[in-house]
Write a protein that holds these residues in place. Structure first.
Motif, mmCIF file in Angstrom:
data_model
loop_
_atom_site.group_PDB
_atom_site.id
_atom_site.type_symbol
_atom_site.label_atom_id
_atom_site.label_comp_id
_atom_site.label_asym_id
_atom_site.label_seq_id
_atom_site.Cartn_x
_atom_site.Cartn_y
_atom_site.Cartn_z
ATOM 1 N N PRO A 1 -1.686 -65.276 46.461
ATOM 2 C CA PRO A 1 -1.858 -65.817 47.807
ATOM 3 C C PRO A 1 -2.225 -64.721 48.811
ATOM 4 N N VAL A 2 -2.960 -65.128 49.836
ATOM 5 C CA VAL A 2 -3.362 -64.243 50.926
ATOM 6 C C VAL A 2 -2.900 -64.910 52.222
ATOM 7 N N THR A 3 -2.318 -64.140 53.123
ATOM 8 C CA THR A 3 -1.841 -64.711 54.382
ATOM 9 C C THR A 3 -2.453 -63.995 55.579
ATOM 10 N N ALA A 4 -2.466 -64.723 56.698
ATOM 11 C CA ALA A 4 -2.881 -64.151 57.984
ATOM 12 C C ALA A 4 -2.112 -64.897 59.070
ATOM 13 N N THR A 5 -1.769 -64.171 60.119
ATOM 14 C CA THR A 5 -0.972 -64.747 61.205
ATOM 15 C C THR A 5 -1.704 -64.576 62.523
ATOM 16 N N ALA A 6 -1.598 -65.609 63.365
ATOM 17 C CA ALA A 6 -2.122 -65.557 64.735
ATOM 18 C C ALA A 6 -0.978 -65.910 65.677
ATOM 19 N N GLN A 7 -1.014 -65.308 66.865
ATOM 20 C CA GLN A 7 0.065 -65.536 67.828
ATOM 21 C C GLN A 7 -0.484 -65.754 69.226
ATOM 22 N N VAL A 8 0.202 -66.586 69.946
ATOM 23 C CA VAL A 8 0.043 -66.713 71.391
ATOM 24 C C VAL A 8 1.471 -66.658 71.924
ATOM 25 N N PRO A 9 1.662 -66.419 73.191
ATOM 26 C CA PRO A 9 3.042 -66.317 73.693
ATOM 27 C C PRO A 9 3.888 -67.534 73.282
ATOM 28 N N GLY A 10 4.953 -67.230 72.549
ATOM 29 C CA GLY A 10 5.891 -68.258 72.144
ATOM 30 C C GLY A 10 5.566 -68.982 70.848
ATOM 31 N N VAL A 11 4.392 -68.757 70.262
ATOM 32 C CA VAL A 11 4.023 -69.464 69.024
ATOM 33 C C VAL A 11 3.355 -68.489 68.057
ATOM 34 N N SER A 12 3.815 -68.526 66.800
ATOM 35 C CA SER A 12 3.224 -67.741 65.728
ATOM 36 C C SER A 12 2.905 -68.703 64.587
ATOM 37 N N VAL A 13 1.678 -68.632 64.065
ATOM 38 C CA VAL A 13 1.248 -69.513 62.981
ATOM 39 C C VAL A 13 0.692 -68.650 61.851
ATOM 40 N N THR A 14 1.116 -68.965 60.631
ATOM 41 C CA THR A 14 0.629 -68.240 59.451
ATOM 42 C C THR A 14 -0.175 -69.185 58.570
ATOM 43 N N ALA A 15 -1.364 -68.751 58.204
ATOM 44 C CA ALA A 15 -2.202 -69.477 57.246
ATOM 45 C C ALA A 15 -2.050 -68.779 55.900
ATOM 46 N N THR A 16 -1.897 -69.570 54.847
ATOM 47 C CA THR A 16 -1.754 -69.037 53.496
ATOM 48 C C THR A 16 -2.812 -69.663 52.601
ATOM 49 N N ALA A 17 -3.657 -68.814 52.002
ATOM 50 C CA ALA A 17 -4.668 -69.272 51.044
ATOM 51 C C ALA A 17 -4.134 -68.958 49.649
ATOM 52 N N THR A 18 -4.080 -69.983 48.802
ATOM 53 C CA THR A 18 -3.560 -69.838 47.449
ATOM 54 C C THR A 18 -4.652 -70.206 46.460
ATOM 55 N N PRO A 19 -4.964 -69.327 45.485
ATOM 56 C CA PRO A 19 -6.000 -69.674 44.504
ATOM 57 C C PRO A 19 -5.613 -70.939 43.748
ATOM 58 N N SER A 20 -6.607 -71.821 43.534
ATOM 59 C CA SER A 20 -6.308 -73.091 42.867
ATOM 60 C C SER A 20 -7.140 -73.325 41.609
ATOM 61 N N SER A 21 -8.357 -72.806 41.565
ATOM 62 C CA SER A 21 -9.197 -72.978 40.385
ATOM 63 C C SER A 21 -10.353 -71.992 40.438
ATOM 64 N N VAL A 22 -11.049 -71.880 39.310
ATOM 65 C CA VAL A 22 -12.221 -71.003 39.230
ATOM 66 C C VAL A 22 -13.358 -71.790 38.600
ATOM 67 N N GLN A 23 -14.495 -71.754 39.266
ATOM 68 C CA GLN A 23 -15.694 -72.418 38.748
ATOM 69 C C GLN A 23 -16.633 -71.331 38.234
ATOM 70 N N TRP A 24 -17.089 -71.509 37.000
ATOM 71 C CA TRP A 24 -17.956 -70.538 36.340
ATOM 72 C C TRP A 24 -19.322 -71.180 36.101
ATOM 73 N N ALA A 25 -20.387 -70.555 36.582
ATOM 74 C CA ALA A 25 -21.767 -70.923 36.238
ATOM 75 C C ALA A 25 -22.241 -69.787 35.342
ATOM 76 N N LEU A 26 -22.377 -70.060 34.053
ATOM 77 C CA LEU A 26 -22.503 -69.004 33.056
ATOM 78 C C LEU A 26 -23.918 -68.512 32.797
ATOM 79 N N GLY A 27 -24.881 -68.999 33.529
ATOM 80 C CA GLY A 27 -26.236 -68.473 33.417
ATOM 81 C C GLY A 27 -27.041 -69.059 32.280
ATOM 82 N N ASP A 28 -26.360 -69.727 31.335
ATOM 83 C CA ASP A 28 -27.052 -70.353 30.212
ATOM 84 C C ASP A 28 -27.137 -71.874 30.398
ATOM 85 N N GLY A 29 -26.851 -72.333 31.615
ATOM 86 C CA GLY A 29 -26.863 -73.761 31.909
ATOM 87 C C GLY A 29 -25.486 -74.392 31.866
ATOM 88 N N THR A 30 -24.499 -73.671 31.390
ATOM 89 C CA THR A 30 -23.133 -74.195 31.304
ATOM 90 C C THR A 30 -22.386 -73.922 32.598
#
Length: 159
Positions: free
Chosen positions: A43-72
């Motif tokens: 997971p990768v996180t990032a936080t943004a803040q304004v006075p009185g509020v802090s929000v964290t976004a979390t990106a979590t890997p879910s899948s991998v798509q492979w285009a293998l160059g041979d048409g697969t």
């Protein structure tokens, strides 16, 4: 822009770094194991803040798509399993592999251009609220040489 959107915009997603087995070039009709190196599948996180509020976004890997160059094209639910020395070289990957059916010699540069796209689920939380953003993706392309290996039997004698 909301504070949650600010946090999402600060996310820095790593490009997928991939490994293949066999190492070096791939061989026609020999199982290829494919995986994202472990340090990139986290997971990768990032936080943004304004006075009185802090929000964290979390990106979590879910899948991998492979285009293998041979048409697969295939999608793996996880990062793939690294092949370990001492394993059966004829065994297929348990979760993310491919069997090249033809060599890459007739391709530009003699290699297949393999495009790898990691999909990321993005959640956010803060200020007493939470939510989900549309998925994000990070991509990389690698060159993979696939060769045919021929053998010649010169004698059928056994000792």
């Amino acid at each position: 822009m909301t504070v949650a959107q600010q946090a999402e915009s600060k996310l820095v997603l790593p490009s997928p770094v991939v490994s293949f087995s066999p190492a070096g070039f791939q061989v026609v009709r020999v199982p290829t194991w494919m995986w994202i190196i472990p340090g990139r599948w986290r997971p990768v996180t990032a936080t943004a803040q304004v006075p009185g509020v802090s929000v964290t976004a979390t990106a979590t890997p879910s899948s991998v798509q492979w285009a293998l160059g041979d048409g697969t094209q295939l999608t793996c639910a996880g990062p793939g399993t690294p092949w370990r020395p001492g394993g059966d070289p004829a065994a297929s990957s348990p979760d993310c592999g491919h069997l090249f059916e033809r060599p890459s010699a007739d391709q530009p540069g003699g290699t297949y251009a393999v495009t790898v796209r990691m999909h990321w689920r993005v959640d956010w939380a803060g200020g007493g609220q939470h939510g989900v953003f549309p998925d994000l993706a990070s991509t990389s392309t690698v060159s993979v040489r696939v060769e045919e290996v021929h053998s010649l039997v010169t004698s059928n004698q056994t000792r």
